[in-house]
Write a protein that holds these residues in place. Structure first.
Motif, PDB file in Angstrom:
ATOM      1  N   GLN A   1       0.875  -1.618   0.107  1.00 16.03           N
ATOM      2  CA  GLN A   1       0.268  -0.211  -0.190  1.00 16.03           C
ATOM      3  C   GLN A   1       0.842   1.120   0.204  1.00 16.03           C
ATOM      4  N   VAL A   2       0.716   2.200  -0.138  1.00 14.27           N
ATOM      5  CA  VAL A   2       0.992   3.846  -0.308  1.00 14.27           C
ATOM      6  C   VAL A   2      -0.089   4.212   0.617  1.00 14.27           C
ATOM      7  N   LEU A   3      -0.037   5.106   1.540  1.00 15.96           N
ATOM      8  CA  LEU A   3      -1.459   5.835   2.046  1.00 15.96           C
ATOM      9  C   LEU A   3      -0.366   6.942   2.476  1.00 15.96           C
ATOM     10  N   ARG A   4      -1.381   8.095   1.394  1.00 14.32           N
ATOM     11  CA  ARG A   4      -0.500   9.897   1.783  1.00 14.32           C
ATOM     12  C   ARG A   4      -2.073  10.140   2.720  1.00 14.32           C
ATOM     13  N   MET A   5      -1.493  10.941   3.609  1.00 14.57           N
ATOM     14  CA  MET A   5      -2.301  11.700   4.424  1.00 14.57           C
ATOM     15  C   MET A   5      -1.809  12.881   5.231  1.00 14.57           C
ATOM     16  N   ASP A   6      -3.271  13.432   4.935  1.00 16.39           N
ATOM     17  CA  ASP A   6      -3.382  14.642   6.321  1.00 16.39           C
ATOM     18  C   ASP A   6      -3.437  14.379   7.994  1.00 16.39           C
ATOM     19  N   THR A   7      -2.212  14.783   8.399  1.00 15.91           N
ATOM     20  CA  THR A   7      -2.797  14.527  10.130  1.00 15.91           C
ATOM     21  C   THR A   7      -2.835  15.895  10.707  1.00 15.91           C
ATOM     22  N   ARG A   8      -3.573  15.922  11.588  1.00 19.03           N
ATOM     23  CA  ARG A   8      -4.264  17.357  12.614  1.00 19.03           C
ATOM     24  C   ARG A   8      -3.410  17.610  13.441  1.00 19.03           C
ATOM     25  N   THR A   9      -2.685  18.551  14.415  1.00 21.25           N
ATOM     26  CA  THR A   9      -1.862  18.555  15.147  1.00 21.25           C
ATOM     27  C   THR A   9      -2.684  19.008  16.350  1.00 21.25           C
ATOM     28  N   LYS A  10      -2.202  19.519  17.310  1.00 18.05           N
ATOM     29  CA  LYS A  10      -3.271  19.563  18.792  1.00 18.05           C
ATOM     30  C   LYS A  10      -3.517  20.947  18.565  1.00 18.05           C
ATOM     31  N   ASP A  11      -2.838  22.534  17.884  1.00 22.11           N
ATOM     32  CA  ASP A  11      -2.663  23.592  17.356  1.00 22.11           C
ATOM     33  C   ASP A  11      -3.464  23.507  16.167  1.00 22.11           C
ATOM     34  N   GLY A  12      -4.643  22.906  15.488  1.00 22.05           N
ATOM     35  CA  GLY A  12      -5.515  22.768  15.000  1.00 22.05           C
ATOM     36  C   GLY A  12      -5.093  23.022  12.846  1.00 22.05           C
ATOM     37  N   SER A  13      -3.568  22.392  13.103  1.00 21.84           N
ATOM     38  CA  SER A  13      -2.649  22.587  11.612  1.00 21.84           C
ATOM     39  C   SER A  13      -2.554  21.104  11.577  1.00 21.84           C
ATOM     40  N   THR A  14      -2.335  21.396  10.502  1.00 23.80           N
ATOM     41  CA  THR A  14      -2.160  19.415   9.758  1.00 23.80           C
ATOM     42  C   THR A  14      -0.503  19.469   8.861  1.00 23.80           C
ATOM     43  N   HIS A  15      -0.519  18.173   8.691  1.00 22.13           N
ATOM     44  CA  HIS A  15       0.855  17.704   7.950  1.00 22.13           C
ATOM     45  C   HIS A  15       0.913  16.799   7.309  1.00 22.13           C
ATOM     46  N   THR A  16       1.268  16.623   5.335  1.00 22.44           N
ATOM     47  CA  THR A  16       1.131  15.467   5.158  1.00 22.44           C
ATOM     48  C   THR A  16       2.433  14.903   5.223  1.00 22.44           C
TER      49      THR A  16
END
Length: 314
Positions: A204-219
């Motif tokens: 599998q190739v999994l691309r994901m945007d994850t939320r941090t505690k301050d509300g921002s996201t990283h890919t």
């Protein structure tokens, strides 16, 4: 050089680390996912003192490939010979040798030799292999140099840890939750977006945007190798700014009382980005704590939701 359809190439690099130490890093295949950028996972099929069979999953020209190789290890001569037992098209056959040569007590030259053929001796397939071998060999030797010198310098940038939860359910249900990452946007609050591709079952190739505690996201983008219903191994190819490497696995151990589910992480901290991400007064210890807290928080949350899912299906 090509003879009778067989191409022979060589790459080399000089490493500021003792030859024996470099040899050991290459010989111990469990090191490879953190040593070599293309390598996602390696395990032993058979293991002896001087000969072994290993299975390798790695990327090549953006594709996920896997194969089985035999290796002959000669620590006295600092040589490791390898030969693919089952190659992955367009490769018809491939082998080679790692040769580590002491230059001084603290420096060594590493030579990586390959010989290979393309399926049907097709020139276009051979050109594809040429590009993959050159790209991967260059990346592997550069990463070997960086990691060997890191070990020699004893910098405390490597971080490994686990999170574990007991689940009163079946390993299959827990595995299904972890395997079906395409549903994580609906199932996990910290996942903002997700895209899963699986052209070959279990790869599998999994691309994901994850939320941090301050509300921002990283890919992030990861390659995952899935072994129903007990293990999913992954390596991130697109990383957050504080990491130079992130590998890990989900391990499910079934027993009479249910399942022990474990999330494991191995990280190398990107020291160049500590000040930019955490502020000018931040140091390596703070970066280690920050990364562990963030990863542990997300993996523990995922395990918690997997637990709810599996226990609700009993």
């Amino acid at each position: 050089m090509a003879t009778d359809g067989v191409r022979e190439v060589e790459h080399e690099i000089t490493v500021a680390a003792p030859a024996a130490q470099v040899y050991d890093l290459i010989a111990q295949v469990e090191n490879w996912p953190r040593l070599f950028p293309p390598t996602v996972y390696v395990d032993h099929v058979d293991k002896g003192d001087t000969e072994e069979r290993i299975r390798i999953w790695a990327t090549a020209n953006g594709e996920i490939k896997n194969w089985t190789s035999r290796r002959r290890l000669d620590r006295e001569r600092l040589r490791i010979e390898f030969r693919q037992e089952v190659s992955s098209p367009p490769v018809a056959a491939m082998g080679g040798t790692w040769i580590i040569e002491p230059l001084t007590a603290d420096t060594s030259r590493v030579r990586l030799l390959h010989d290979y053929r393309a399926v049907d001796d097709d020139p276009e397939k051979l050109a594809w292999i040429d590009r993959a071998v050159d790209r991967n060999s260059t990346a592997e030797l550069a990463a070997l140099k960086s990691n060997a010198e890191l070990v020699a310098g004893e910098q405390d940038v490597l971080l490994s840890f686990e999170d574990t939860v007991e689940i009163d359910g079946s390993a299959k249900d827990v595995y299904d939750f972890l395997n079906e990452a395409n549903l994580w946007k609906e199932r996990l609050p910290h996942v903002a977006e997700v895209r899963l591709t699986e052209e070959t079952p279990g790869l599998q190739v999994l691309r994901m945007d994850t939320r941090t505690k301050d509300g921002s996201t990283h890919t992030t983008e990861s390659v995952r190798v899935c072994f129903p219903h007990h293990k999913i191994v992954y390596k991130q190819l697109v990383l957050p700014a504080l990491m130079n490497l992130h590998t890990g696995y989900w391990l499910l151990t079934e027993h009479d009382g249910g399942v022990t589910a474990t999330s494991q992480h191995t990280v190398i901290i990107n020291t160049d980005n500590i000040a930019k991400v955490l502020g000018e007064d931040a140091d390596l210890d703070r970066a280690r704590t920050f990364v562990r807290t963030a990863l542990s928080g997300n993996s523990s949350a995922t395990l918690g939701h997997a637990k709810e899912y599996a226990e609700s299906r009993r």
